[in-house]
Write a protein that holds these residues in place. Structure first.
Motif, PDB file in Angstrom:
ATOM      1  N   UNK A 159       0.848  -1.188   0.000  1.00  0.00           N
ATOM      2  CA  UNK A 159       0.000   0.000   0.000  1.00  0.00           C
ATOM      3  C   UNK A 159       0.892   1.249   0.000  1.00  0.00           C
ATOM      4  N   UNK A 160       1.668   1.492  -1.066  1.00  0.00           N
ATOM      5  CA  UNK A 160       2.625   2.601  -1.062  1.00  0.00           C
ATOM      6  C   UNK A 160       1.989   3.979  -1.009  1.00  0.00           C
ATOM      7  N   UNK A 161       0.736   4.075  -1.391  1.00  0.00           N
ATOM      8  CA  UNK A 161       0.095   5.386  -1.383  1.00  0.00           C
ATOM      9  C   UNK A 161      -0.524   5.721  -0.031  1.00  0.00           C
ATOM     10  N   UNK A 162      -0.674   4.737   0.855  1.00  0.00           N
ATOM     11  CA  UNK A 162      -1.206   4.949   2.190  1.00  0.00           C
ATOM     12  C   UNK A 162      -0.032   5.178   3.130  1.00  0.00           C
ATOM     13  N   UNK A 163       0.229   6.438   3.502  1.00  0.00           N
ATOM     14  CA  UNK A 163       1.424   6.755   4.279  1.00  0.00           C
ATOM     15  C   UNK A 163       1.081   7.048   5.734  1.00  0.00           C
ATOM     16  N   UNK A 164       2.058   6.716   6.582  1.00  0.00           N
ATOM     17  CA  UNK A 164       2.000   7.016   8.016  1.00  0.00           C
ATOM     18  C   UNK A 164       3.189   7.944   8.291  1.00  0.00           C
ATOM     19  N   UNK A 165       2.946   9.096   8.873  1.00  0.00           N
ATOM     20  CA  UNK A 165       4.049  10.059   8.967  1.00  0.00           C
ATOM     21  C   UNK A 165       3.944  10.903  10.230  1.00  0.00           C
ATOM     22  N   UNK A 166       5.055  11.506  10.562  1.00  0.00           N
ATOM     23  CA  UNK A 166       5.127  12.558  11.581  1.00  0.00           C
ATOM     24  C   UNK A 166       6.016  13.662  11.018  1.00  0.00           C
ATOM     25  N   UNK A 167       5.744  14.893  11.386  1.00  0.00           N
ATOM     26  CA  UNK A 167       6.517  16.018  10.844  1.00  0.00           C
ATOM     27  C   UNK A 167       6.609  17.117  11.882  1.00  0.00           C
ATOM     28  N   UNK A 168       7.763  17.740  11.926  1.00  0.00           N
ATOM     29  CA  UNK A 168       7.975  18.872  12.822  1.00  0.00           C
ATOM     30  C   UNK A 168       7.502  20.156  12.159  1.00  0.00           C
ATOM     31  N   UNK A 169       7.161  20.072  10.882  1.00  0.00           N
ATOM     32  CA  UNK A 169       6.656  21.229  10.164  1.00  0.00           C
ATOM     33  C   UNK A 169       5.118  21.171  10.160  1.00  0.00           C
ATOM     34  N   UNK A 170       4.498  22.093   9.421  1.00  0.00           N
ATOM     35  CA  UNK A 170       3.021  22.116   9.368  1.00  0.00           C
ATOM     36  C   UNK A 170       2.492  20.968   8.506  1.00  0.00           C
TER      37      UNK A 170
END
Length: 628
Positions: A159-170
């Motif tokens: 499922x390459x289009x289903x992403x799990x992420x965290x970001x220090x930006x907005x």
């Protein structure tokens, strides 16, 4: 008889006067020749100007060459070494930070948090929402709180289009990933590898790696991390004069820590450095130049990436000290030039101009203007005032001498003739001594008689009316014995004489009066200086060299270094003009002996005087042995 001898003396005096006049004319010609040679020599003005150039310009030129060559090369060498060291330090610290980030990404696999959540999701034990919370929770605990990472992304392989992420930006920052990074990440997902891949995309650094299960080694997802590039240089002090950046794996994109790399003026130097980049090169620094820029490229291999650090500097900035030095040197030159011009004026006005006047006056005197005076304004300095007065006084004195020299010469000649007329005839003197000897014998005074006989022997021997050049050694020794007898009457027991004479040599021919001056020298400088002394006369044949050795050894005070130097000067140099009358007479005697022997037998023979022991001095004559 006496009158004839007086006439002969007068004729000889006239001949000597004619010779003196001829010699004077010859001396005049020699003086003129010397003057011509002097005129051909370099003038004082030129020498002074050369000296000024040497004193003023040469040190400045040497300093300028030193500054522009040695000092400049030294600064350039040290600056290049500092730049290389800074680039290596930058590479070491930056690459170490990237390695640390790769190690952290690998620990994600070892913790099994994401792998367990995926297994439970695949087994249907948890829902997708729970999977999302487990994955994002792990990403936050691992990467969000670590300021070395800007963003972390994970997606399942299927499922390459289903992403799990965290970001220090907005929230909008995730679009950067979707637009710029997703394609590169999917390419790595398609590869069967768990290696960490470091990519520079759009000026940002990413670590992309596939995650595999710990059992059966099954790929189940891909982790993408964006590094905080500013944290890579934490603890590194970057020089503001340098522009620094780096490539990773290729030159398609680079990280820079200022915006100057984007300027058009630096395009060429960056292209040259990029052309030198190769992943095969390790731990090597390359340098390129594109004035006014100088660029360095340092490349080093690591386990998961190849790092190429780039440093670009503006020579006008980093070598500003050299340019400041050039400015100072130019300023010094601008100061020295007027000083040099003034020095030329000073030499011309204060030295060469008054000197030219004096030379002109000297030339006029040479051409016959005897008594002429330098009539000019006051000289430019005190020294030439004194020289001018001295020159005028000297010119007046020369005129006086020329006016009265001729009459004085005539008067002196007349006085000499009268003196010759009143001289005692040598025959009369000899006859008188004979009469005195006869009277002494008649009176029974043997001592006085013997002294008169010895003196008569010396006089006859010295006058040598037969004018012989060579006499037998026996005759020479008779003269020596006569002299020693007279001297022994003076010194008594203070003088001891020892003789060692080879009788086979008594008939060999020797120059006249070569031993008596040495005996006299031994008495004056030896016996007279001590309470009692010994004079040894040794005459023998050196058969090995076929020489005859005539040696006078006397005791007395040791010869000083000054005495040795003086004797060497007399025998091998010229007679000292500053000797007093007594010393001059003695010196002339031994010098005359040495010169006559050399003239008769050759330069390899002659007289030597040297100390041979404590308080002993030897005067040694060496002549060739010639059988009668």
């Amino acid at each position: 008889m006496l009158l004839e001898e007086h006439k002969e003396s007068i004729r000889k005096e006239i001949k000597d006067a004619a010779k003196s006049e001829s010699a004077a004319m010859k001396d005049n010609e020699e003086i003129k020749g010397k003057i011509i040679k002097i005129k051909k020599r370099v003038s004082l003005r030129r020498r002074l100007l050369s000296l000024v150039v040497l004193i003023w310009m040469l040190p400045v030129l040497i300093m300028y060459l030193f500054m522009t060559i040695s000092y400049r090369n030294n600064i350039i060498g040290k600056t290049n070494a500092i730049m290389e060291e800074n680039l290596k330090n930058f590479t070491y610290f930056s690459a170490q930070k990237i390695d640390e980030a790769i190690d952290i990404s690998k620990k994600t696999s070892y913790e099994l948090v994401i792998e367990k959540a995926w297994r439970m999701y695949e087994a249907g034990n948890i829902k997708k929402s729970k999977l999302y919370s487990e994955i994002t929770g792990n990403l936050k605990s691992r990467f969000y709180i670590d300021n070395r990472f800007v963003m972390s992304v994970f997606y399942l392989s299927d499922e390459p289009d289903k992403i799990y992420y965290t970001s220090r930006e907005n929230v909008e920052y995730i679009n950067i990933y979707k637009n710029n990074v997703a394609k590169a990440a999917h390419e790595i997902t398609s590869q069967d590898t768990s290696d960490a891949h470091v990519r520079i995309i759009d000026g940002k650094i990413y670590i992309i790696r596939n995650l595999y299960t710990t059992t059966k080694y099954t790929k189940f997802g891909t982790l993408v991390l964006e590094l905080n590039k500013d944290k890579l240089i934490d603890g590194i002090s970057l020089n503001k004069d340098y522009e620094i950046g780096f490539f990773i794996n290729d030159t398609s994109s680079m990280i820079s820590y200022n915006n100057n790399f984007d300027e058009t003026s630096r395009t060429e130097i960056l292209d040259k450095l990029s052309n030198q980049y190769s992943q095969k090169v390790n731990r090597k620094i390359l340098q390129e130049k594109d004035r006014p820029f100088i660029g360095l490229l340092y490349q080093q291999k690591y386990d998961d990436f190849h790092f190429g650090a780039v440093l670009v500097a503006n020579e006008n900035v980093i070598f500003s000290e050299i340019y400041n030095l050039y400015t100072i040197m130019l300023f010094i030159m601008l100061i020295i030039i007027p000083v040099f011009i003034y020095m030329i004026y000073f030499i011309a006005h204060h030295i060469t101009k008054p000197m030219s006047r004096m030379i002109e006056a000297a030339n006029k005197i040479e051409q016959g203007g005897i008594g002429m005076q330098i009539e000019s304004n006051i000289m430019p300095n005190l020294e030439f005032d004194v020289l001018q007065d001295a020159f005028n006084h000297m010119s007046s004195e020369i005129k006086y001498l020329f006016d009265y020299a001729y009459n004085e010469k005539i008067a002196r000649r007349d006085a000499k003739i009268k003196a010759l007329q009143s001289q005692i005839n040598p025959h009369f003197l000899n006859n008188t001594l004979e009469m005195m000897n006869w009277q002494a014998r008649m009176a029974g005074d043997v001592t006085v008689s013997k002294m008169i006989e010895a003196l008569g022997t010396l006089l006859n021997y010295s006058m040598d009316r037969s004018n012989r050049k060579m006499i037998s050694l026996a005759e020479e020794l008779r003269c020596v014995e006569a002299y020693l007898y007279i001297v022994s009457m003076r010194f008594g027991k203070r003088l001891k004489v020892e003789k060692e004479v080879d009788e086979n040599l008594l008939q060999i021919k020797v120059p006249q009066l070569i031993l008596q001056p040495l005996i006299e020298n031994a008495v004056v400088h030896g016996v007279e200086t001590v309470k009692s002394g010994t004079i040894q006369i040794k005459i023998y044949q050196d058969k090995e060299n076929n020489h005859v050795i005539l040696q006078i050894i006397n005791t007395g005070k040791d010869m000083s270094e000054e005495d040795i130097s003086k004797v060497d000067y007399l025998l091998n140099g010229k007679r000292n003009q500053n000797q007093d009358e007594k010393t001059d007479h003695e010196s002339l005697g031994i010098q005359n002996v040495n010169e006559r022997i050399k003239l008769i037998y050759g330069e390899e023979y002659g007289l030597s005087i040297s100390p041979i022991g404590e308080g002993e001095t030897a005067s040694t004559i060496t002549i060739p042995f010639v059988e009668e």
